[in-house]
Design an enzyme around this catalytic site. Structure first.
Site, PDB file in Angstrom:
ATOM      1  N   GLU A  42      -6.627  -8.162  -0.321  1.00  0.00           N
ATOM      2  CA  GLU A  42      -7.012  -8.025   1.082  1.00  0.00           C
ATOM      3  C   GLU A  42      -8.460  -7.580   1.165  1.00  0.00           C
ATOM      4  O   GLU A  42      -8.891  -6.690   0.412  1.00  0.00           O
ATOM      5  CB  GLU A  42      -6.177  -6.946   1.787  1.00  0.00           C
ATOM      6  CG  GLU A  42      -4.732  -7.271   2.013  1.00  0.00           C
ATOM      7  CD  GLU A  42      -4.027  -6.144   2.776  1.00  0.00           C
ATOM      8  OE1 GLU A  42      -4.682  -5.418   3.556  1.00  0.00           O
ATOM      9  OE2 GLU A  42      -2.823  -5.981   2.567  1.00  0.00           O
ATOM     10  N   GLU A  59       0.815  -1.213   0.000  1.00  0.00           N
ATOM     11  CA  GLU A  59       0.000   0.000   0.000  1.00  0.00           C
ATOM     12  C   GLU A  59       0.856   1.273   0.000  1.00  0.00           C
ATOM     13  O   GLU A  59       0.877   2.045   0.965  1.00  0.00           O
ATOM     14  CB  GLU A  59      -0.946   0.015   1.203  1.00  0.00           C
ATOM     15  CG  GLU A  59      -1.968  -1.101   1.147  1.00  0.00           C
ATOM     16  CD  GLU A  59      -3.066  -0.982   2.180  1.00  0.00           C
ATOM     17  OE1 GLU A  59      -2.859  -0.299   3.196  1.00  0.00           O
ATOM     18  OE2 GLU A  59      -4.132  -1.568   1.976  1.00  0.00           O
TER      19      GLU A  59
HETATM   20  C1  GAL Z   1      -4.391  -2.830   4.868  1.00  0.00           C
HETATM   21  C2  GAL Z   1      -2.923  -3.149   5.064  1.00  0.00           C
HETATM   22  C3  GAL Z   1      -2.743  -4.347   5.977  1.00  0.00           C
HETATM   23  C4  GAL Z   1      -3.603  -4.218   7.186  1.00  0.00           C
HETATM   24  C5  GAL Z   1      -5.027  -4.069   6.749  1.00  0.00           C
HETATM   25  C6  GAL Z   1      -6.039  -4.074   7.853  1.00  0.00           C
HETATM   26  O1  GAL Z   1      -4.630  -1.547   4.468  1.00  0.00           O
HETATM   27  O2  GAL Z   1      -2.294  -3.416   3.852  1.00  0.00           O
HETATM   28  O3  GAL Z   1      -1.396  -4.448   6.328  1.00  0.00           O
HETATM   29  O4  GAL Z   1      -3.172  -3.130   7.930  1.00  0.00           O
HETATM   30  O5  GAL Z   1      -5.144  -2.886   6.027  1.00  0.00           O
HETATM   31  O6  GAL Z   1      -6.105  -2.890   8.549  1.00  0.00           O
END
Ligand code: GAL
Length: 691
Positions: free
Chosen positions: A319, A162
């Site tokens: 994710e 990110e």
């Molecule tokens: C995403 C990030 C993860 C984790 C997830 C949940 O934005 O890439 O590492 O932090 O959010 O909060």
């Protein structure tokens, strides 16, 4: 003949390995003892997991001291995963530099616009212009790539995590910004012209005198808009340099493997059009709130954006959350059953994966209350039951891997530079937000099951029946000519207010507003009249009376006709929306923000006028989307995002479709389809003309 895209070949290899869609999540084994790893692979097998992202935050563990490496634990994890047949999306761990780097080289910590250095103790704590950071990041990347290049578990690369494009103001970044400006403008005179530095006597005599734009608290009056815009461009470009450097290293070791970095969807600070061109496959992290009634809509437009960034090719949802996010002050649980339609929505809109952050819920650390595939309660939980059931659904959709959604009939213009300029200060209204404007226009399309693609102002628009421009404050001549040419050649366009106002340097286009589109729209605007917060005004359109808020353009017709008019207030009787026949096409303009119902009518009026057809009429909250399998077979996704049972009338053709999610030996579907609360169906082989 066009040459084959090397990305396609790399992805064919990944598909071959996965034998279907990817299912899995971020796996952080470094947080657990080795005994748990064995339990993890057993549970992964039970859930149908075939791909995990490993190592995102492990730099401090892999290189505990400068130049001292501890790869043993990762070797063991990679071996275990390979034995279990789980592919690894291996991350370069550079988003979380180790504590020793911050300690020995505090100059690698970034400085914000207030002039304060960011501290170690979270993540993303690096200056993206720092040659010292870049040196160490390249070194750990090289070590990882050489060690695991031939490992059987390695399926693809995940660069960083990110990227945020942190606009750093340290002396190294200032020097980098100056070099970037010198390359962009060539001469300081060209910069002075572009930034309009004659105003407030800000003229520069040398690139060495130019700084980064300070935070508003450090200046007496407003900043220079051209400087702000170029700093946004520069910060994006510096982040992309960091990504590209690491990508080039892993590619040298594994030219056959795909490379990606996870995007944050409608994230303001990176121009993902440019980024997508630098990776093999686009991937997304999505955290639409489980209790947000508009969650599916918010996810939907992000999914459409990801699909559009590489011209409709499949993308990866890397994710998402099985349950609670940690995005708000109060973070709700996901209602039972909602995981299924929310996850399959991504597949419907072109994703080749359903993946989560994270595999196993952490015991410690900032995100210990974030949901996971294996919650704190382990395999006895409802979440685990839903996760394993979803794994079965995903496996049933294997044929979709590599398949695409047909190009949509409606295009929506999305441009990052215009977004940056729109939200820069000192405008007639400082309350305009690009994503609000966009969602206002996307909402009625989504609710009516009308498929859209996102495009740039200079994209080839010839295949679209309707082009929607929610806001395009900044546009260069190429983009303006492209949109104008599209309508001239017979296209239908819907554009909303404060568009076409400035050029690519954020300089007002001369001759009156909307400078770039006066001729196309057949209107002239001499006054912007933003409304006070909460103020409304009556709005009449085709026998319907609604309300206008936020903004009013004072429109003079110069060839266009009025489509809607203000019903009261200072502008009573004046046009609020217009329509102009231009060339052989039609350009519709909205000079205000109508209430939702009025805007729905106006948008759908343009949709009908352009001859656009919805996928299917469905009850409210039920999403209908089409996607093809890799062999071209059409699939219809029906997703019930509501807590009510719904029925959908289907006029099926002679070949009755089967619902792929209905078990191992599904019955063909006829007539009425019943979807329980949060139910989902994927009907195979349903050509559009059968419904
Ligand atoms: C995403 C990030 C993860 C984790 C997830 C949940 O934005 O890439 O590492 O932090 O959010 O909060």
């Amino acid at each position: 003949m066009s040459r084959p895209d090397p990305a396609d070949e790399r992805l064919a290899g990944l598909r071959q390995r996965l034998q279907g869609l990817a299912y899995g999540g971020d796996y952080n084994p470094e947080q657990w003892p080795a005994a748990t790893w064995r339990e993890d692979v057993r549970l992964m097998h039970e859930a149908g997991v075939n791909l995990v992202t490993v190592g995102v935050f492990s730099w401090g563990l892999l290189e505990p001291r400068p130049g001292v490496y501890e790869f043993g634990w990762l070797d063991e994890v990679m071996d275990l995963l390979a034995e279990a047949g789980v592919g690894v999306d291996l991350a370069t761990p550079t988003v979380a530099p180790p504590s020793w780097l911050a300690h020995e080289h505090p100059e690698t910590l970034p400085v914000n616009g207030e002039g304060r250095r960011i501290a170690f103790g979270s993540r993303c704590h690096y200056c993206q212009s720092s040659p010292v950071f870049r040196h160490y990041a390249a070194r750990i990347t090289e070590r990882l790539a050489e060690r695991y290049a031939g490992h059987p578990a390695l399926a693809m690369w995940h660069i960083g995590n990110e990227y945020i494009g942190f606009g750093c103001h340290c002396p190294v970044s200032v020097a980098h910004f100056r070099r970037w400006l010198a390359a962009r403008y060539g001469t300081i005179a060209a910069l002075n012209d572009a930034w309009g530095t004659a105003f407030w006597g800000q003229r520069y005599d040398s690139f060495d005198h130019v700084g980064t734009p300070a935070a508003r608290s450090r200046t007496v009056s407003g900043p220079n808009p051209g400087q702000l815009l170029d700093f946004a461009r520069f910060s994006d470009a510096a982040a992309l340099e960091c990504y590209s450097a690491e990508r080039d290293i892993v590619r040298r070791h594994t030219p056959h493997l795909p490379v990606t970095t996870n995007f944050m969807g409608s994230f303001k600070h990176l121009d993902y059009w440019r980024w997508a061109a630098e990776e093999d496959i686009v991937s997304l992290d999505i955290y639409a709130g489980p209790q947000d009634p508009e969650g599916p809509l918010l996810a939907g437009y992000n999914f459409d954006l990801m699909r559009s960034l590489r011209g409709g090719k499949p993308w990866l949802m890397l994710e998402s959350a099985t349950g609670r996010n940690l995005t708000d002050g109060r973070n709700h649980a996901r209602p039972a059953g909602q995981l299924r339609p929310r996850s399959l929505q991504a597949v419907a809109r072109g994703a080749d994966s359903v993946m989560f952050f994270q595999w196993r819920a952490s015991r410690a650390g900032a995100e210990r209350y974030h949901s996971a595939m294996v919650p704190h309660g382990g395999a006895r939980t409802r979440t685990w039951r839903e996760v394993t059931a979803l794994g079965r659904d995903v496996a049933r959709l294997a044929d979709l891997s590599g398949g695409v959604c047909d190009p949509a009939e409606v295009a929506v213009v999305w441009d990052w530079e215009s977004w940056w300029a729109l939200e820069s200060p000192d405008h007639p209204s400082n309350d305009l937000r690009f994503t609000d404007r966009l969602l206002d226009h996307y909402r009625p399309l989504w609710n009516a099951n009308i498929a859209i693609d996102f495009v740039r102002p200079d994209s080839d628009l010839s295949g679209y029946r309707l082009v929607v421009v929610p806001n395009l404050y900044l546009v260069d001549d190429t983009g303006a000519d492209n949109l104008t040419g599209y309508v001239r050649a017979g296209g239908h366009l819907l554009m909303s207010y404060f568009s076409g106002i400035v050029d690519e340097y954020d300089r007002v286009r001369p001759g009156g507003h909307p400078g770039a589109f006066r001729e196309l729209l057949g209107i002239e605007i001499d006054e912007f009249a933003p409304m006070r917060p909460g103020e409304t005004c009556g709005l009449r359109h085709a026998g319907h009376t609604g309300t206008a808020t936020e903004w009013q353009d004072v429109i003079d017709l110069a060839g266009a006709e009025a489509l809607a008019a203000y019903a009261d207030g200072e502008l009573k009787g004046l046009p609020a929306a217009t329509r102009h026949r231009f060339g052989t096409g039609t350009a519709t303009y909205l000079g205000t923000s109508p209430d939702r119902e009025t805007l729905r009518r106006l948008v759908l009026d343009c949709v009908t006028g352009a001859g656009v057809t919805p996928v299917l009429d469905t009850p409210e909250g039920v999403e209908a989307v089409r996607r093809r399998a890799a062999d071209g077979t059409e699939h219809l996704f029906l997703l019930n995002h509501t807590t009510d049972e719904v029925t959908i009338d289907l006029v099926t053709g002679p070949d009755r479709p089967v619902d792929l999610l209905a078990g191992d030996a599904p019955e063909p579907v006829t007539g009425r389809l019943r979807l329980p609360p949060f139910g989902a169906a994927v009907l195979r082989d349903v050509p559009a003309n059968h419904l």
